[in-house]
Write a protein that holds these residues in place. Structure first.
Motif, PDB file in Angstrom:
ATOM      1  N   ALA A  30     -22.665 -31.253  64.349  1.00 37.93           N
ATOM      2  CA  ALA A  30     -21.834 -31.133  66.914  1.00 37.93           C
ATOM      3  C   ALA A  30     -21.143 -29.742  66.381  1.00 37.93           C
ATOM      4  O   ALA A  30     -19.857 -28.913  66.020  1.00 37.93           O
ATOM      5  N   ARG A  31     -22.507 -28.815  67.321  1.00 40.61           N
ATOM      6  CA  ARG A  31     -21.903 -27.478  67.656  1.00 40.61           C
ATOM      7  C   ARG A  31     -21.728 -27.496  69.236  1.00 40.61           C
ATOM      8  O   ARG A  31     -23.176 -27.583  69.420  1.00 40.61           O
ATOM      9  N   ILE A  32     -20.682 -26.894  69.690  1.00 42.17           N
ATOM     10  CA  ILE A  32     -20.659 -26.868  70.907  1.00 42.17           C
ATOM     11  C   ILE A  32     -20.076 -25.343  71.180  1.00 42.17           C
ATOM     12  O   ILE A  32     -19.173 -25.053  70.707  1.00 42.17           O
ATOM     13  N   THR A  33     -20.859 -25.063  71.897  1.00 43.40           N
ATOM     14  CA  THR A  33     -20.299 -23.935  72.597  1.00 43.40           C
ATOM     15  C   THR A  33     -19.800 -23.173  74.030  1.00 43.40           C
ATOM     16  O   THR A  33     -20.229 -23.688  74.924  1.00 43.40           O
ATOM     17  N   ARG A  34     -18.315 -23.069  73.672  1.00 48.14           N
ATOM     18  CA  ARG A  34     -17.791 -22.503  75.928  1.00 48.14           C
ATOM     19  C   ARG A  34     -17.714 -21.429  76.522  1.00 48.14           C
ATOM     20  O   ARG A  34     -17.202 -20.559  75.353  1.00 48.14           O
ATOM     21  N   VAL A  35     -18.412 -21.163  77.454  1.00 51.51           N
ATOM     22  CA  VAL A  35     -18.687 -19.476  77.598  1.00 51.51           C
ATOM     23  C   VAL A  35     -17.168 -19.676  78.962  1.00 51.51           C
ATOM     24  O   VAL A  35     -18.300 -20.413  79.556  1.00 51.51           O
ATOM     25  N   ASP A  36     -16.942 -19.195  79.178  1.00 52.71           N
ATOM     26  CA  ASP A  36     -15.185 -18.393  80.154  1.00 52.71           C
ATOM     27  C   ASP A  36     -16.074 -17.536  80.129  1.00 52.71           C
ATOM     28  O   ASP A  36     -15.846 -16.600  80.290  1.00 52.71           O
ATOM     29  N   LEU A  37     -16.788 -17.007  81.777  1.00 48.32           N
ATOM     30  CA  LEU A  37     -17.712 -16.431  82.607  1.00 48.32           C
ATOM     31  C   LEU A  37     -16.190 -15.423  83.470  1.00 48.32           C
ATOM     32  O   LEU A  37     -16.306 -14.368  83.570  1.00 48.32           O
ATOM     33  N   SER A  38     -15.792 -16.231  83.597  1.00 52.62           N
ATOM     34  CA  SER A  38     -14.260 -15.541  84.495  1.00 52.62           C
ATOM     35  C   SER A  38     -12.740 -14.334  83.330  1.00 52.62           C
ATOM     36  O   SER A  38     -13.024 -14.005  83.910  1.00 52.62           O
ATOM     37  N   MET A  39     -13.766 -15.274  82.339  1.00 51.00           N
ATOM     38  CA  MET A  39     -12.744 -14.165  81.067  1.00 51.00           C
ATOM     39  C   MET A  39     -13.692 -13.554  79.637  1.00 51.00           C
ATOM     40  O   MET A  39     -13.214 -12.950  78.961  1.00 51.00           O
ATOM     41  N   HIS A  40     -14.667 -13.770  80.191  1.00 52.71           N
ATOM     42  CA  HIS A  40     -15.793 -12.705  79.486  1.00 52.71           C
ATOM     43  C   HIS A  40     -15.763 -12.961  78.102  1.00 52.71           C
ATOM     44  O   HIS A  40     -16.130 -12.083  77.471  1.00 52.71           O
ATOM     45  N   GLN A  41     -15.620 -14.586  77.978  1.00 54.92           N
ATOM     46  CA  GLN A  41     -15.708 -14.271  76.576  1.00 54.92           C
ATOM     47  C   GLN A  41     -16.329 -15.949  76.098  1.00 54.92           C
ATOM     48  O   GLN A  41     -16.579 -17.161  76.752  1.00 54.92           O
ATOM     49  N   LEU A  42     -16.595 -16.398  75.022  1.00 55.38           N
ATOM     50  CA  LEU A  42     -17.713 -17.175  74.306  1.00 55.38           C
ATOM     51  C   LEU A  42     -16.597 -18.031  73.338  1.00 55.38           C
ATOM     52  O   LEU A  42     -16.264 -17.557  72.299  1.00 55.38           O
ATOM     53  N   THR A  43     -16.810 -19.463  72.738  1.00 55.25           N
ATOM     54  CA  THR A  43     -15.823 -20.054  71.598  1.00 55.25           C
ATOM     55  C   THR A  43     -16.971 -21.213  71.115  1.00 55.25           C
ATOM     56  O   THR A  43     -17.473 -22.002  71.869  1.00 55.25           O
ATOM     57  N   LEU A  44     -17.198 -20.434  70.230  1.00 54.42           N
ATOM     58  CA  LEU A  44     -18.067 -21.698  69.398  1.00 54.42           C
ATOM     59  C   LEU A  44     -16.928 -22.649  68.067  1.00 54.42           C
ATOM     60  O   LEU A  44     -16.414 -22.676  67.439  1.00 54.42           O
ATOM     61  N   THR A  45     -17.649 -24.080  68.727  1.00 54.41           N
ATOM     62  CA  THR A  45     -16.311 -24.462  67.694  1.00 54.41           C
ATOM     63  C   THR A  45     -17.874 -25.648  67.198  1.00 54.41           C
ATOM     64  O   THR A  45     -18.500 -25.570  67.085  1.00 54.41           O
ATOM     65  N   GLU A  46     -17.634 -25.953  65.072  1.00 52.97           N
ATOM     66  CA  GLU A  46     -18.589 -26.914  65.071  1.00 52.97           C
ATOM     67  C   GLU A  46     -17.494 -27.576  64.386  1.00 52.97           C
ATOM     68  O   GLU A  46     -16.737 -27.769  63.274  1.00 52.97           O
ATOM     69  N   ASN A  47     -17.856 -29.032  64.727  1.00 52.45           N
ATOM     70  CA  ASN A  47     -17.377 -30.615  64.294  1.00 52.45           C
ATOM     71  C   ASN A  47     -15.964 -30.675  64.920  1.00 52.45           C
ATOM     72  O   ASN A  47     -14.655 -30.311  64.325  1.00 52.45           O
TER      73      ASN A  47
END
Length: 395
Positions: free
Chosen positions: A241-258
């Protein structure tokens, strides 16, 4: 109703005569004795160009049906064909085929019936189905044996538009272990024009789910006598279960696994004139090295270059990839032509951990929401609205 198993073998099994009751063989054009059961097959022996949606029926009088075998004996185009299943009525005197025939195929029908006294009749016929003048083709995904992410829908893509959607959808079956609720929905990609039907769960797939899809489409008319040529199927498994959240107002990406955060990475999204889509996208595929040309996405001669560590998110051309030429802007501003750019090291790290079907959720862009048909955008509809896209919505 009692379901008869239709075997691919022509030889009958379990049809030997009862002691003291010799078989009566009723070949095409012959008659059995008055005491023997009579068998009628609705398609005449030797018939040619038989329509694929013919309702084949077998009936027995003065007795009951013991076995009905309907099997393809050969196909002129060399494709493998499937046997035809059917059902018996309660009196075991009428058998009705339960599916369409394959095109350009020789079928053998072999039937055995018995009288109340145990006297048996066996008969057979052969006929050939028509060769359609028009055809459609369907491509089923994911691939057989593939491991995919928790956002991957089942996809069935068609070469030509489907006007009889019910005829297609009722021939589709999805089986999951463990049981997972989901629904079919019809979609057209706004960029390619390709029509497809997807099956997605109510929520993201549970990790470890095994999914089997069967599309019994051989001989199905998709509309206007444009026929599908074969059955197709696939079995795949849901991975991490891999979900990547990209916040372009903050110019950053966060990857989560399980559910556990692995890393937060600086990024740069689409600039003011070419903003990145907001919404939920699904990794379609990925490439370690790919040529990107702006003419293919309607941006003239803005760029033409090879790009490293690219994850494909939409058919309109959204990728997540290494962008070393934009290094001074990554983590600070959005300045791309619509893709999500990372440093080369970060892009390689994310690329190595991404599989088709992984979820990417983008927020904070000034761009529009991604269309549900643009790539695998199914998750941009709430599940109740998704179910309404089925041609056979649940009552």
């Amino acid at each position: 109703m009692l379901i008869v198993r239709i075997l691919c073998a022509v030889a009958l099994t379990g049809c030997s005569a009862a002691p003291g009751a010799p078989d009566q063989h009723q070949g095409a054009g012959s008659t059995a004795s008055a005491a023997a059961p009579q068998i009628t097959i609705s398609v005449p022996d030797g018939a040619t160009a038989v329509p694929l949606d013919t309702a084949l029926r077998v009936t027995a009088t003065k007795g009951t049906l013991l076995s009905v075998h309907v099997a393809p004996s050969g196909a002129a185009d060399g494709r493998s064909r499937v046997a035809v299943s059917g059902t018996l009525n309660a009196a075991r005197q009428t058998w009705t085929a339960g599916r369409t025939f394959s095109p350009t195929t020789l079928y053998t029908v072999q039937v055995t019936a018995a009288s109340p006294a145990g006297q048996r009749t066996t008969t057979h016929t052969r006929f050939t189905t028509l060769t359609p003048s028009r055809a459609n083709r369907a491509l089923l995904g994911p691939l057989d044996g593939q491991v995919v992410g928790v956002g991957m829908p089942v996809t069935l893509r068609f070469d030509h538009p489907v006007t009889d959607r019910v005829a297609v959808e009722k021939r589709l079956t999805v089986t999951t272990t463990p049981n997972v609720e989901g629904s079919w929905g019809w979609i057209r990609d706004p960029h390619t024009g390709q029509e497809r039907i997807d099956w997605r769960p109510a929520t993201y797939w549970p990790t470890g789910t095994k999914v089997t899809v069967t599309a019994a489409l051989s001989g199905v008319d998709t509309g206007g006598e444009r026929y599908l040529p074969r059955d197709i199927s696939t079995t795949f498994t849901i991975g991490t279960a891999r979900i990547t959240r990209v916040d372009l107002s903050m110019h950053q990406l966060t990857l989560t696994e399980n559910g556990r955060i692995l890393r937060t990475i600086p990024v740069s999204g689409g600039g003011p004139n070419t903003p990145t889509h907001n919404g939920t996208m699904v990794a379609m595929d990925k490439a370690a090295d790919i040529r990107m040309n702006s003419e293919t996405v309607g941006l003239g001669d803005a760029y033409d270059m090879n790009v490293k560590w690219a994850v494909h998110l939409t058919t309109s051309g959204t990728y997540l990839h290494a962008a070393p030429w934009n290094a001074s802007r990554i983590g600070k501003t959005n300045a791309s032509h619509g893709c999500i750019g990372l440093t080369t090291d970060d892009a390689r790290w994310l690329y190595d951990r991404t599989q088709p079907g992984d979820i990417f959720i983008t927020t904070g862009s000034t761009g529009p929401a991604v269309d549900i048909g643009n790539g695998l955008g199914d998750w941009n509809l709430p599940y109740p609205k998704w179910k309404q896209r089925s041609a056979m919505p649940a009552s």
